[in-house]
Design a protein around this motif. Sequence first.
Motif, PDB file in Angstrom:
ATOM      1  N   ARG A  72      86.535 -26.020  17.713  1.00  0.00           N
ATOM      2  CA  ARG A  72      87.713 -26.543  18.402  1.00  0.00           C
ATOM      3  C   ARG A  72      88.417 -27.614  17.583  1.00  0.00           C
ATOM      4  NH1 ARG A  72      86.314 -29.196  23.814  1.00  0.00           N
ATOM      5  NH2 ARG A  72      85.231 -27.224  23.931  1.00  0.00           N
ATOM      6  N   LYS A  86      93.727 -26.437  17.670  1.00  0.00           N
ATOM      7  CA  LYS A  86      93.645 -25.760  18.966  1.00  0.00           C
ATOM      8  C   LYS A  86      94.221 -24.352  18.945  1.00  0.00           C
ATOM      9  CE  LYS A  86      97.548 -28.279  20.880  1.00  0.00           C
ATOM     10  NZ  LYS A  86      97.990 -29.063  22.016  1.00  0.00           N
ATOM     11  N   ARG A  87      95.210 -24.103  18.123  1.00  0.00           N
ATOM     12  CA  ARG A  87      95.779 -22.749  18.061  1.00  0.00           C
ATOM     13  C   ARG A  87      94.759 -21.764  17.491  1.00  0.00           C
ATOM     14  NH1 ARG A  87     101.445 -22.544  16.007  1.00  0.00           N
ATOM     15  NH2 ARG A  87     101.831 -22.770  18.212  1.00  0.00           N
ATOM     16  N   ARG A  88      94.086 -22.169  16.429  1.00  0.00           N
ATOM     17  CA  ARG A  88      93.074 -21.285  15.848  1.00  0.00           C
ATOM     18  C   ARG A  88      91.915 -21.077  16.824  1.00  0.00           C
ATOM     19  NH1 ARG A  88      90.313 -21.568   9.902  1.00  0.00           N
ATOM     20  NH2 ARG A  88      89.263 -19.572  10.085  1.00  0.00           N
ATOM     21  N   ARG A 113      92.118 -21.179  20.070  1.00  0.00           N
ATOM     22  CA  ARG A 113      92.601 -20.326  21.165  1.00  0.00           C
ATOM     23  C   ARG A 113      92.617 -18.859  20.730  1.00  0.00           C
ATOM     24  NH1 ARG A 113      98.434 -20.668  22.130  1.00  0.00           N
ATOM     25  NH2 ARG A 113      98.058 -22.687  21.216  1.00  0.00           N
ATOM     26  N   ASP A 114      93.037 -18.582  19.492  1.00  0.00           N
ATOM     27  CA  ASP A 114      93.097 -17.209  18.999  1.00  0.00           C
ATOM     28  C   ASP A 114      91.718 -16.623  18.717  1.00  0.00           C
ATOM     29  OD1 ASP A 114      95.827 -17.409  19.178  1.00  0.00           O
ATOM     30  OD2 ASP A 114      96.113 -17.804  17.030  1.00  0.00           O
ATOM     31  N   GLU A 115      90.835 -17.451  18.154  1.00  0.00           N
ATOM     32  CA  GLU A 115      89.505 -16.979  17.762  1.00  0.00           C
ATOM     33  C   GLU A 115      88.484 -18.095  18.002  1.00  0.00           C
ATOM     34  OE1 GLU A 115      87.464 -14.965  13.824  1.00  0.00           O
ATOM     35  OE2 GLU A 115      89.499 -15.727  13.723  1.00  0.00           O
ATOM     36  N   PRO A 116      87.927 -18.189  19.207  1.00  0.00           N
ATOM     37  CA  PRO A 116      87.089 -19.338  19.563  1.00  0.00           C
ATOM     38  C   PRO A 116      85.772 -19.446  18.798  1.00  0.00           C
ATOM     39  CG  PRO A 116      87.357 -17.854  21.441  1.00  0.00           C
ATOM     40  CD  PRO A 116      88.164 -17.304  20.323  1.00  0.00           C
ATOM     41  N   TRP A 148      85.308 -18.718  15.442  1.00  0.00           N
ATOM     42  CA  TRP A 148      85.572 -18.555  14.012  1.00  0.00           C
ATOM     43  C   TRP A 148      84.610 -19.367  13.147  1.00  0.00           C
ATOM     44  CZ3 TRP A 148      86.699 -22.563  10.746  1.00  0.00           C
ATOM     45  CH2 TRP A 148      87.060 -23.779  11.335  1.00  0.00           C
TER      46      TRP A 148
END
Length: 110
Positions: free
Chosen positions: A27, A32-34, A36-39, A41
Amino acid sequence: MNSDERLIVDYLRSWPRHFVSAREVARRAGGKRRFRDEPQWAYPILTRLVEQELVETDGLGHYRLVAKLIEGKKRRRWLSPQMRRILERSGKDFGEVLDIPDDEKEIHER
């Protein structure tokens, strides 16, 4: 070390000697965008960092930077060359307090 690994190491460096959950690393390190797209990663990257012995785990999914990396970055340096000259000209012995590597002595004596 690729950019994702560097993101994670830099984030863990801000929490020295503390274990941080993998979810929190994912997180906070990538934004936050990354997240949200791939929690998830960061999970495979954290596993790779553990294999490279850059990060250690407590076995519960929490990670921290290896202690030798944290302590290895702390080097003693002079505040400035002027401050060094002032202390040396004072005539007092600061040898016990100030530790100067030999290669650094040669550079500053010129």
